[in-house]
Design a protein around this motif. Structure first.
Motif, PDB file in Angstrom:
ATOM      1  N   ARG A 194       0.934  -1.204  -0.055  1.00 20.69           N
ATOM      2  CA  ARG A 194      -0.114   0.038   0.040  1.00 20.69           C
ATOM      3  C   ARG A 194       1.053   1.113  -0.135  1.00 20.69           C
ATOM      4  O   ARG A 194       0.567   2.305  -0.642  1.00 20.69           O
ATOM      5  N   LEU A 195       1.991   1.017   0.870  1.00 13.58           N
ATOM      6  CA  LEU A 195       2.889   2.467   0.808  1.00 13.58           C
ATOM      7  C   LEU A 195       3.588   2.650  -0.518  1.00 13.58           C
ATOM      8  O   LEU A 195       3.530   3.775  -0.766  1.00 13.58           O
ATOM      9  N   ARG A 196       3.684   1.572  -1.336  1.00 16.55           N
ATOM     10  CA  ARG A 196       4.572   1.645  -2.481  1.00 16.55           C
ATOM     11  C   ARG A 196       3.603   2.287  -3.301  1.00 16.55           C
ATOM     12  O   ARG A 196       3.704   3.457  -4.202  1.00 16.55           O
ATOM     13  N   GLY A 197       2.048   1.835  -3.399  1.00 18.89           N
ATOM     14  CA  GLY A 197       1.145   2.470  -4.229  1.00 18.89           C
ATOM     15  C   GLY A 197       0.972   3.861  -3.878  1.00 18.89           C
ATOM     16  O   GLY A 197       0.427   4.765  -4.933  1.00 18.89           O
ATOM     17  N   ARG A 198       1.023   4.256  -2.650  1.00 19.99           N
ATOM     18  CA  ARG A 198       0.609   5.333  -2.435  1.00 19.99           C
ATOM     19  C   ARG A 198       1.717   6.753  -2.730  1.00 19.99           C
ATOM     20  O   ARG A 198       1.479   7.823  -3.258  1.00 19.99           O
ATOM     21  N   ILE A 199       3.010   5.936  -2.616  1.00 17.79           N
ATOM     22  CA  ILE A 199       4.260   6.908  -3.102  1.00 17.79           C
ATOM     23  C   ILE A 199       4.154   7.148  -4.601  1.00 17.79           C
ATOM     24  O   ILE A 199       4.307   8.318  -5.183  1.00 17.79           O
ATOM     25  N   GLU A 200       3.743   6.259  -5.383  1.00 19.28           N
ATOM     26  CA  GLU A 200       3.452   6.108  -6.677  1.00 19.28           C
ATOM     27  C   GLU A 200       2.507   7.255  -7.314  1.00 19.28           C
ATOM     28  O   GLU A 200       2.777   7.907  -8.076  1.00 19.28           O
ATOM     29  N   SER A 201       1.351   7.152  -6.440  1.00 20.25           N
ATOM     30  CA  SER A 201       0.222   8.278  -6.509  1.00 20.25           C
ATOM     31  C   SER A 201       0.759   9.347  -6.420  1.00 20.25           C
ATOM     32  O   SER A 201       0.488  10.510  -7.256  1.00 20.25           O
ATOM     33  N   VAL A 202       1.481   9.679  -5.450  1.00 16.32           N
ATOM     34  CA  VAL A 202       2.148  11.143  -5.110  1.00 16.32           C
ATOM     35  C   VAL A 202       3.005  11.525  -6.067  1.00 16.32           C
ATOM     36  O   VAL A 202       2.892  12.598  -6.617  1.00 16.32           O
ATOM     37  N   LEU A 203       3.945  10.741  -6.563  1.00 13.10           N
ATOM     38  CA  LEU A 203       4.913  11.053  -7.485  1.00 13.10           C
ATOM     39  C   LEU A 203       4.138  11.396  -9.041  1.00 13.10           C
ATOM     40  O   LEU A 203       4.503  12.218  -9.608  1.00 13.10           O
ATOM     41  N   ASP A 204       3.276  10.545  -9.338  1.00  9.73           N
ATOM     42  CA  ASP A 204       2.263  10.911 -10.312  1.00  9.73           C
ATOM     43  C   ASP A 204       1.757  12.296 -10.256  1.00  9.73           C
ATOM     44  O   ASP A 204       1.678  12.953 -11.405  1.00  9.73           O
ATOM     45  N   TRP A 205       1.378  12.552  -9.369  1.00 10.68           N
ATOM     46  CA  TRP A 205       0.421  14.041  -8.944  1.00 10.68           C
ATOM     47  C   TRP A 205       1.478  15.045  -9.124  1.00 10.68           C
ATOM     48  O   TRP A 205       1.301  15.944  -9.851  1.00 10.68           O
ATOM     49  N   ALA A 206       2.521  14.735  -8.604  1.00 15.03           N
ATOM     50  CA  ALA A 206       3.697  15.722  -8.800  1.00 15.03           C
ATOM     51  C   ALA A 206       4.294  16.154 -10.162  1.00 15.03           C
ATOM     52  O   ALA A 206       4.478  17.133 -10.599  1.00 15.03           O
ATOM     53  N   THR A 207       4.306  14.885 -10.856  1.00 16.77           N
ATOM     54  CA  THR A 207       4.634  14.891 -12.196  1.00 16.77           C
ATOM     55  C   THR A 207       3.865  15.717 -13.097  1.00 16.77           C
ATOM     56  O   THR A 207       4.350  16.683 -13.804  1.00 16.77           O
ATOM     57  N   VAL A 208       2.323  15.611 -12.993  1.00 18.03           N
ATOM     58  CA  VAL A 208       1.433  16.112 -13.505  1.00 18.03           C
ATOM     59  C   VAL A 208       1.366  17.776 -13.010  1.00 18.03           C
ATOM     60  O   VAL A 208       1.228  18.518 -14.098  1.00 18.03           O
ATOM     61  N   ARG A 209       1.684  18.019 -11.841  1.00 17.23           N
ATOM     62  CA  ARG A 209       1.689  19.483 -11.558  1.00 17.23           C
ATOM     63  C   ARG A 209       2.914  20.043 -11.878  1.00 17.23           C
ATOM     64  O   ARG A 209       3.237  21.271 -11.407  1.00 17.23           O
ATOM     65  N   LYS A 210       3.878  19.445 -12.666  1.00 13.91           N
ATOM     66  CA  LYS A 210       5.114  20.100 -12.932  1.00 13.91           C
ATOM     67  C   LYS A 210       6.180  20.097 -11.946  1.00 13.91           C
ATOM     68  O   LYS A 210       7.185  21.054 -11.949  1.00 13.91           O
ATOM     69  N   TYR A 211       5.825  19.423 -10.640  1.00 20.44           N
ATOM     70  CA  TYR A 211       6.896  19.411  -9.726  1.00 20.44           C
ATOM     71  C   TYR A 211       8.087  18.636  -9.985  1.00 20.44           C
ATOM     72  O   TYR A 211       9.028  18.705  -9.242  1.00 20.44           O
ATOM     73  N   ARG A 212       7.952  17.884 -10.821  1.00 18.69           N
ATOM     74  CA  ARG A 212       9.111  16.635 -10.957  1.00 18.69           C
ATOM     75  C   ARG A 212       8.945  16.185 -12.561  1.00 18.69           C
ATOM     76  O   ARG A 212       7.958  16.557 -13.135  1.00 18.69           O
ATOM     77  N   SER A 213       9.930  15.586 -12.989  1.00 13.38           N
ATOM     78  CA  SER A 213       9.777  15.124 -14.433  1.00 13.38           C
ATOM     79  C   SER A 213      10.546  13.539 -14.465  1.00 13.38           C
ATOM     80  O   SER A 213      11.104  13.271 -13.532  1.00 13.38           O
ATOM     81  N   GLY A 214      10.269  12.908 -15.573  1.00  9.52           N
ATOM     82  CA  GLY A 214      11.145  11.650 -15.571  1.00  9.52           C
ATOM     83  C   GLY A 214       9.985  10.463 -15.190  1.00  9.52           C
ATOM     84  O   GLY A 214       8.865  10.762 -14.958  1.00  9.52           O
ATOM     85  N   GLU A 215      10.510   9.265 -15.023  1.00  8.40           N
ATOM     86  CA  GLU A 215       9.939   8.147 -14.598  1.00  8.40           C
ATOM     87  C   GLU A 215       9.469   8.202 -13.066  1.00  8.40           C
ATOM     88  O   GLU A 215      10.212   8.943 -12.547  1.00  8.40           O
ATOM     89  N   ASN A 216       8.381   7.440 -12.788  1.00  9.60           N
ATOM     90  CA  ASN A 216       7.978   7.253 -11.528  1.00  9.60           C
ATOM     91  C   ASN A 216       8.690   6.105 -10.706  1.00  9.60           C
ATOM     92  O   ASN A 216       8.778   5.079 -11.093  1.00  9.60           O
ATOM     93  N   SER A 217       9.450   6.741  -9.747  1.00 11.16           N
ATOM     94  CA  SER A 217      10.563   5.716  -8.992  1.00 11.16           C
ATOM     95  C   SER A 217       9.829   4.982  -8.264  1.00 11.16           C
ATOM     96  O   SER A 217      10.476   3.926  -7.819  1.00 11.16           O
ATOM     97  N   ALA A 218       8.540   4.938  -7.966  1.00  7.56           N
ATOM     98  CA  ALA A 218       7.677   3.737  -7.302  1.00  7.56           C
ATOM     99  C   ALA A 218       6.869   2.688  -8.313  1.00  7.56           C
ATOM    100  O   ALA A 218       6.245   2.028  -7.586  1.00  7.56           O
ATOM    101  N   ARG A 219       7.426   3.031  -9.601  1.00  6.08           N
ATOM    102  CA  ARG A 219       6.258   2.371 -10.432  1.00  6.08           C
ATOM    103  C   ARG A 219       6.858   0.879 -10.094  1.00  6.08           C
ATOM    104  O   ARG A 219       7.978   0.437  -9.888  1.00  6.08           O
ATOM    105  N   TRP A 220       5.645  -0.210 -10.239  1.00  8.83           N
ATOM    106  CA  TRP A 220       6.057  -1.496  -9.884  1.00  8.83           C
ATOM    107  C   TRP A 220       6.387  -2.331 -11.138  1.00  8.83           C
ATOM    108  O   TRP A 220       7.376  -2.728 -11.297  1.00  8.83           O
ATOM    109  N   LYS A 221       5.432  -2.438 -12.134  1.00  9.07           N
ATOM    110  CA  LYS A 221       5.712  -3.194 -13.411  1.00  9.07           C
ATOM    111  C   LYS A 221       6.925  -2.634 -14.079  1.00  9.07           C
ATOM    112  O   LYS A 221       7.001  -1.547 -14.439  1.00  9.07           O
ATOM    113  N   GLY A 222       7.844  -3.441 -14.300  1.00  8.93           N
ATOM    114  CA  GLY A 222       9.017  -3.165 -15.282  1.00  8.93           C
ATOM    115  C   GLY A 222       9.865  -2.281 -14.394  1.00  8.93           C
ATOM    116  O   GLY A 222      10.944  -1.586 -15.271  1.00  8.93           O
ATOM    117  N   HIS A 223       9.875  -2.053 -13.153  1.00  9.31           N
ATOM    118  CA  HIS A 223      10.887  -1.412 -12.353  1.00  9.31           C
ATOM    119  C   HIS A 223      10.928  -2.009 -11.175  1.00  9.31           C
ATOM    120  O   HIS A 223      12.067  -2.654 -10.831  1.00  9.31           O
TER     121      HIS A 223
END
Length: 422
Positions: free
Chosen positions: A172-201
């Motif tokens: 659950r923690l991993r999924g929540r971190i992933e969601s926060v990082l996705d949100w931050a990417t869309v808000r232009k607070y970060r760029s690049g791949e999501n460091s908490a992505r599960w599949k293929g990472h």
């Protein structure tokens, strides 16, 4: 030709305290401004293109005479090259402010995500759990890091200590971190791949949850012990005992029963409708009420000011330990939630009712997505018949024909007649 100002010394500049504009020499147009309060500041008065500009160079004595002259010379050099130092400074300030606006820490990004999505979650408890998980496991590692700098090593540092010992929490923690990082990417607070992505990472770095997760079943009562248990339970007095009995007869979750209100109950139709916001699935669930369940409800005081069917002695909901306490006093090695497992085992091993019907009674989602897509309705009357059979098995409160069984009398051929305690 304009008269050249005298080149003042640092000592002479320090003595300039009278309000006004004092030329200090060294660079044409360099002045020390002294206001009525005595504050002093450097100003360069010069032409930029065809405009007279007054350019602040800082306060005195923080900026010394030598530094002010150096700044003035640099500004004049830029002007000679066709650059407006004031416009350039405003652009630099704007860029800095824009950059600062996007520099959010992971904690700030998490708070932003929760604020944006928290109102769509099922209940305040879920929101609190979201925040608590991040506070406990993520923030100590990356809470103060800029969210744009959160990398794979930070995510792993939060996950690895609990991945094998608390895998459900870690997942659950991993999924929540992933969601926060996705949100931050869309808000232009970060760029690049999501460091908490599960599949293929992360699935390349951590074992799959199914490989390490320890399945902890709720302690349940054996099927054949149900009748004797219910006889003993019905001898117990108190709201918690009646709530537990009702929980068993409806195969419900204890939280759904503890929060049950009279406005959800239709005694005439024999239906209890649990609203979506109180269901784990997030979907409204209709529960057919057997005669035994209805008898319990009819014994409950109907207090409009409270509204709850099973209120605590001092008002409000029963605690989540109230039913467990009843079972402990009965010295039964099981927990309230375990009766759902007993019900499922009974339906599978002692009846011919379809597995899907039992899962609907338990308000479970179908594992088969295709089958779930074609499911129509909630099979209320079929479930009513099954729950009447379950009540019979548990031992009815009276010898009268059950309300639910009479409604489903036309389908008796589909029921598996069971001997009590068999």
């Amino acid at each position: 030709m304009a008269r050249k100002a005298k080149d003042l010394t640092a000592l002479e500049v320090n003595r300039l305290t009278a309000p006004g504009h004092h030329a200090v020499g060294g660079v044409s147009g360099l002045y020390l401004y002294v206001n009525d309060s005595g504050a002093r500041a450097w100003v360069l008065r010069t032409m930029v293109g065809n405009k007279r500009r007054h350019m602040g160079l800082g306060g005195f004595p923080d900026v010394t005479l030598a530094q002010a002259r150096e700044k003035a010379r640099k500004a004049k050099d830029e002007i000679a090259q066709g650059i407006d130092p004031i416009v350039q400074r405003k652009a630099a300030t704007s860029q800095l402010q824009a950059q600062q606006a996007t520099e959010k820490t992971f904690r700030q990004a998490s708070e932003g995500y929760i604020a944006a999505h928290g109102d769509t979650w099922r209940n305040p408890k879920h929101r609190a759990q979201w925040a608590a998980t991040l506070e406990t496991y993520a923030f100590p590692v990356m809470g103060n890091l800029l969210v744009k700098d959160v990398a794979q090593e930070h995510v792993l540092s939060a996950l690895e200590p609990i991945w094998k010992t608390k895998n459900e929490t870690a997942s659950r923690l991993r999924g929540r971190i992933e969601s926060v990082l996705d949100w931050a990417t869309v808000r232009k607070y970060r760029s690049g791949e999501n460091s908490a992505r599960w599949k293929g990472h992360l699935d390349m770095l951590l074992p799959a949850p199914s490989k390490v997760k320890k399945v902890e079943h709720h302690r349940a009562l054996p099927i054949d012990s149900m009748n004797a248990f219910m006889v003993d339970l019905r001898k117990r007095e108190g709201t918690a005992a009646r709530a537990l009995e009702f929980t068993i007869l409806t195969a419900s979750r204890s939280g759904e029963v503890r929060g049950a209100s009279w406005e959800e109950v239709d005694l005439k139709a024999g239906v209890w409708t649990v609203p979506s916001e109180r269901m784990k699935s997030g979907k409204e669930h209709r529960v057919p009420l057997t005669e035994s369940a209805i008898q319990i409800l009819r014994t409950r005081p109907h207090q409009d000011e409270i509204g709850l069917v099973f209120p605590a002695l001092r008002g409000g909901q029963l605690s989540d330990m109230a039913m467990t306490a009843v079972m402990r006093r009965m010295e039964v090695d099981a927990v309230p939630h375990g009766f759902r497992s007993t019900f499922r085992d009974w339906a599978r091993e002692r009846t011919n009712y379809p597995r899907d019907l039992a899962e609907q009674a338990l308000a479970h989602a179908l594992d088969n997505k295709v089958e779930a897509a074609y499911r129509r309705g909630d099979a209320l009357e079929k479930r009513r018949e099954m729950m009447a059979t379950w009540a019979d098995f548990c031992g009815n409160r009276t010898e009268n024909t059950s309300h639910a069984a009479s409604i489903a009398a036309g389908n008796q051929s589909n029921r598996l007649l069971l001997a009590k305690g068999s």
